[in-house]
Design an enzyme around this catalytic site. Structure first.
Site, PDB file in Angstrom:
ATOM      1  N   GLU A 120       0.780  -1.237   0.000  1.00  0.00           N
ATOM      2  CA  GLU A 120       0.000   0.000   0.000  1.00  0.00           C
ATOM      3  C   GLU A 120       0.815   1.293   0.000  1.00  0.00           C
ATOM      4  O   GLU A 120       0.767   2.066   0.972  1.00  0.00           O
ATOM      5  CB  GLU A 120      -0.942  -0.003   1.216  1.00  0.00           C
ATOM      6  CG  GLU A 120      -1.957  -1.118   1.176  1.00  0.00           C
ATOM      7  CD  GLU A 120      -3.039  -0.995   2.242  1.00  0.00           C
ATOM      8  OE1 GLU A 120      -2.834  -0.276   3.230  1.00  0.00           O
ATOM      9  OE2 GLU A 120      -4.086  -1.619   2.065  1.00  0.00           O
ATOM     10  N   GLU A 178      -5.849  -7.757  -0.489  1.00  0.00           N
ATOM     11  CA  GLU A 178      -6.538  -7.557   0.802  1.00  0.00           C
ATOM     12  C   GLU A 178      -7.983  -7.179   0.532  1.00  0.00           C
ATOM     13  O   GLU A 178      -8.266  -6.351  -0.343  1.00  0.00           O
ATOM     14  CB  GLU A 178      -5.902  -6.414   1.612  1.00  0.00           C
ATOM     15  CG  GLU A 178      -4.669  -6.789   2.381  1.00  0.00           C
ATOM     16  CD  GLU A 178      -4.127  -5.638   3.229  1.00  0.00           C
ATOM     17  OE1 GLU A 178      -4.919  -4.850   3.773  1.00  0.00           O
ATOM     18  OE2 GLU A 178      -2.896  -5.541   3.335  1.00  0.00           O
TER      19      GLU A 178
END
Ligand SMILES: O[C@@H]1[C@@H](O)[C@H](O[C@@H]2CO[C@@H](O[C@@H]3CO[C@@H](O)[C@H](O)[C@H]3O)[C@H](O)[C@H]2O)OC[C@H]1O
Length: 476
Positions: free
Chosen positions: A188, A292
């Site tokens: 991320e 995710e």
């Protein structure tokens, strides 16, 4: 056994047969996180505080035992029996490099990572190595373990160079391991300029490829793995690579704007937000991995009688997401395998020494809403509202949206800084104090709370995943 490869939009084995990776992330293990393991703030803070409180020998003993018990053969057996075939392994760079001794490999870092990769391999489970925490912090959130909301990884060349060095070391170490499905070089990223992340990926690609020509790479999009809009045609330079989205939906969280019933409009919104994230890959014909996703769940001790109804709603979201992914034959990794009871497939029982020791502390953390993930902060919003109002009043509107806006709204930014960073910082010593006076035997017992046989199962979630595994097996 040979390496999995990315071929066009698919992941394939040596015979070119498609392999769809369906699994979960082992968050909270080699990258500990506040809401997963129950401490305040960041991992580097609680590690330092525990060493200060009980001495470094006892502190290291505790954390080593924690790492050992968090994933054992029983976990691998259960995981495999759930119909899953891949575990994403998030890890913190600090296991391999000390900030005060940069570019010197801490070989002890491999102890548990090797152990879990081998355990998974023994049970036919692939792994994906995820650098969740890079020097300086590659994103603005707690899980980058930087203690700040400024992602300084993007501002200091040396942080990036150290990460390149680390990936070279890791690739050297794992280059022959065919049970590793691939490397996920950075979790991320949040690069406010959107271009430095692409330059970094290009460098890390070259560094890894120089020593390891075989493993697939899984690149997260910018802004928490949601945005590839600046990637252009850079993919042409990167072979054997897939692109990772993180497909969280507000419908799966307490901040959902409405009750999720799975009506046509809501399903359309669910699909649209997923499709938006993978738009660039679809245009270019590239392979997508959803690294995710997944809702969080209500807890009896906090949500009382509403718990079951809330969780049924969350399971509806989960099933609808799975239906979308199945249609696209998507590879995914749900967040999360194990925690203390908010999102994991399995969670530490409230009767264990760890949960008993921290019962009141955890209730206080919840009351103060200091963990950002899935927090319902409506009951304390009035405390922070004056700050929101002040900024709204004094800062011209055009300057109020600071990156990662619009993902972070003004309210979110204030929550992250004032609760998740500042208030949490004040609670770190209090957390560590709970361990003072404990013998090694007691520390071992506390750590063993995280052992598989001291955990409970989130049955609704596990049933959905297992049923889905049978469904996709039948239609394969
Ligand atoms: O370690 C994990 C971490 O990787 C994960 O990060 C969060 C991912 O979601 C981010 O917000 C989403 C951004 O996109 C919007 O569309 C979604 O609605 C948002 O949920 C969030 O800022 C990241 O911190 O979170 C869980 C950690 O345990």
């Amino acid at each position: 056994m040979s390496f999995l490869k990315v071929s066009g939009t698919k992941i394939v084995d040596k015979d070119g047969k498609e392999v769809i990776l369906r699994g979960a992330g082992l968050g909270g293990w080699m990258n500990m996180e506040n809401f997963i393991s129950g401490y305040p703030g960041c991992e580097f803070q609680i590690r330092a505080a525990l060493a200060d409180a009980v001495g470094s020998e006892k502190s290291e003993f505790f954390f080593d035992k924690f790492l050992e018990y968090f994933f054992t053969e029983d976990d691998a057996i259960f995981f495999k029996s759930s119909g899953l075939n891949c575990i994403r392994l998030p890890f913190n760079y600090r296991h391999f490099e000390d900030d005060m001794n940069p570019r010197v490999l801490k070989t002890g870092g491999f102890k548990h990572l090797d152990r879990v990769i081998d355990l998974c391999a023994k049970h036919g489970i692939y792994t994906i190595l995820d650098l969740h925490t890079a020097p300086g912090g590659q994103n603005t959130d707690w899980h980058a373990d930087a203690g700040t909301h400024i992602a300084n990884f993007w501002n200091h060349k040396d942080f990036q160079d150290r990460t390149l060095w680390l990936w070279k070391e890791l690739a050297e170490h794992y280059k022959d391991n065919t049970w590793i499905a691939g490397y996920n070089p950075l979790n991320e990223p949040t690069d406010p300029y959107h271009t430095r992340v692409i330059d970094f990926y290009d460098q890390v690609y070259k560094v890894i490829r120089a020593v390891d020509p075989d493993h697939a790479l899984f690149f997260d999009g910018n802004t928490f793995a949601s945005d590839f809009s600046y990637f252009g045609d850079v993919y042409k330079k990167w072979e054997n690579s897939a692109y990772a989205i993180h497909d969280y939906t507000l419908f799966g969280f307490p901040s959902s704007p409405e009750q999720y019933v799975g009506n046509e409009t809501q399903q359309r919104r669910l699909r649209r937000s997923y499709e938006k994230k993978r738009e660039w890959m679809d245009k270019a014909g590239l392979c997508v991995w959803n690294g995710e996703w997944g809702p969080v769940y209500a807890r009896k001790e906090y949500d009382g009688e509403k718990t079951e109804a809330i969780n049924e709603e969350r399971y509806t979201v989960l099933k609808d997401q799975l239906a979308i992914y199945n249609k696209d034959r998507l590879s995914w990794s749900i967040w999360l395998y194990k925690d203390i009871g908010f999102q994991g497939m399995v969670f530490v029982s409230r009767e264990t020494p760890y949960m008993t020791l921290f019962k009141d502390f955890l209730a206080k953390k919840h009351r103060l809403a200091i963990d950002a993930w899935g927090a319902d902060e409506t009951h304390i919003r009035s405390v922070y509202q004056p700050l929101v109002d002040l900024i709204k009043q004094e800062v011209p509107e055009r300057y109020q949206a600071i990156y990662p806006a619009p993902v972070w709204k003004l309210q979110d930014r204030i929550g992250r800084l004032s609760r998740n960073i500042l208030l949490s910082e004040f609670m770190v010593k209090e957390w560590a104090q709970h361990f003072v006076g404990k013998t090694e035997t007691e520390l071992d017992e506390i750590a063993s709370s995280f052992k598989f046989n001291n955990c409970l199962f989130r049955d609704g979630l596990n049933k959905i995943l297992k049923d889905n595994a049978s469904l996709v097996a039948e239609s394969a």
